[in-house]
Scaffold this active site. Structure first.
Site, PDB file in Angstrom:
ATOM      1  N   ALA A  14       0.782  -1.199   0.142  1.00 25.59           N
ATOM      2  CA  ALA A  14      -0.007   0.004   0.023  1.00 25.59           C
ATOM      3  C   ALA A  14       0.952   1.220  -0.012  1.00 25.59           C
ATOM      4  CB  ALA A  14      -0.935  -0.064   1.230  1.00 25.59           C
ATOM      5  N   LYS A  75       7.272  -4.351   5.730  1.00 27.02           N
ATOM      6  CA  LYS A  75       6.831  -4.272   7.174  1.00 27.02           C
ATOM      7  C   LYS A  75       8.184  -4.694   8.262  1.00 27.02           C
ATOM      8  CE  LYS A  75       2.029  -4.505   7.394  1.00 27.02           C
ATOM      9  NZ  LYS A  75       1.347  -4.754   5.996  1.00 27.02           N
ATOM     10  N   LYS A 178       3.690   9.979  15.905  1.00 20.68           N
ATOM     11  CA  LYS A 178       3.344   9.163  15.281  1.00 20.68           C
ATOM     12  C   LYS A 178       3.218   7.749  15.821  1.00 20.68           C
ATOM     13  CE  LYS A 178       1.578   7.225  11.338  1.00 20.68           C
ATOM     14  NZ  LYS A 178       2.157   7.214  10.101  1.00 20.68           N
TER      15      LYS A 178
END
Length: 296
Positions: A14, A75, A178
């Site tokens: 993504a 990831k 974040k």
């Protein structure tokens, strides 16, 4: 180096597809590298779609020479798998832009990048992989990078694209903010619900308590964050579409390994190092770790 650097991208999921599309629209199509062969990538957004021509390479042996800039969009649970790619794509002149979660990107990637410089980033856009392998971009893409000279090749690569780049002197504080947002999103995994769950008063209260715990750890780690940050983050979830998910929730629903350690475990680890009690983290981390790694 020419005006625009040579660019490769590892991990066309993504986030990777979004960055690849932004580059392609400006005539800077990156070499695409990943686990699964695709003839092209497709990004959908509110104004239409962008088709990024492939192919997605699956063999690091096809890389003939290092690149100036490598965007790494896998990831953290997949970093070790990318070692052959990074060895082929990088040398001491390469800048690697880590499009990853967490505040430990440099430490995690440095052993794998063949002497390259790792520049951490904060990704500020929701992009979701769809069942047909396309990506749905739900907001304007934006990256934050540390304001250092070595970040300039990344800035040049993304110059005048739909993906805005911001340079921050106090990058540490931005990265921790974040991380707090990502940490509290872990509650969505435990509830198996999307952002609409934060409309519940009890979930809001739990989220605020967890975020205040995380905030204490972030400050001990050197982040300069105000007392209002927990409320700001929860307000953001309140304003989000009720069906908005998160990557760690998608991984849990697909029974994939979870990024629990770099999103949540880091708060527990850093809290212990600074002598800060983290009772909520102790529960959240144990349940996320068990959901990811078992047994059972």
């Amino acid at each position: 180096m020419s005006e625009f650097p040579t660019i490769a991208l590892v991990g066309p999921g993504a986030i990777g597809t979004t960055v690849a599309a932004a580059l392609h629209e400006r005539g800077r199509t990156p070499v695409l590298c990943g686990r699964t062969a695709h003839a092209q990538l497709l990004l959908r957004h509110d104004d239409g779609e962008v088709v990024v021509p492939g192919p997605v390479l699956t063999d690091p042996g096809e890389i003939a020479q290092p690149f100036d800039v490598v965007f790494l969009a896998v990831k953290t649970t997949q970093v070790a798998e990318t070692a052959p790619w990074l060895a082929a794509l990088c040398d001491e002149n390469t800048v690697v832009c880590a499009l990853q979660n967490g505040v430990e990107q440099v430490e995690q990637l440095s052993p794998y990048v063949n002497g390259a410089t790792v520049i951490p980033s904060v990704v500020w856009f929701p992009a979701q992989r769809q069942p047909d392998a396309s990506v749905w971009l739900r907001a304007k893409p934006r990256l934050t990078l540390p304001d250092v000279a070595k970040a300039q090749p990344i800035v040049r690569a993304l110059q005048d694209t739909r993906c805005t780049v911001e340079l921050e002197v106090d990058f540490l504080s931005i990265a921790w903010r974040k991380l707090l947002q990502n940490a509290v999103a872990g509650l969505m995994v435990l509830a198996n619900r999307r952002a609409g769950m934060f409309q519940r008063e009890d979930v809001t209260a739990l989220a605020l308590a967890y975020l205040r715990e995380c905030l204490s750890v972030a400050r001990a780690a050197g982040a300069n964050l105000s007392d209002s940050v927990p409320e700001e983050i929860v307000d953001g979830f309140h304003r989000a579409p009720a069906d908005l998910g998160t990557s760690i929730l998608a991984d849990r629903q697909a029974d994939r390994p979870l990024e629990w350690d770099i999103r949540n475990g880091v708060v527990q680890r850093r809290g212990k190092a600074h002598g800060i009690a983290t009772p909520i983290s102790d529960v959240v981390v144990a349940l996320l770790a068990a959901g990811s790694d078992g047994p059972g």
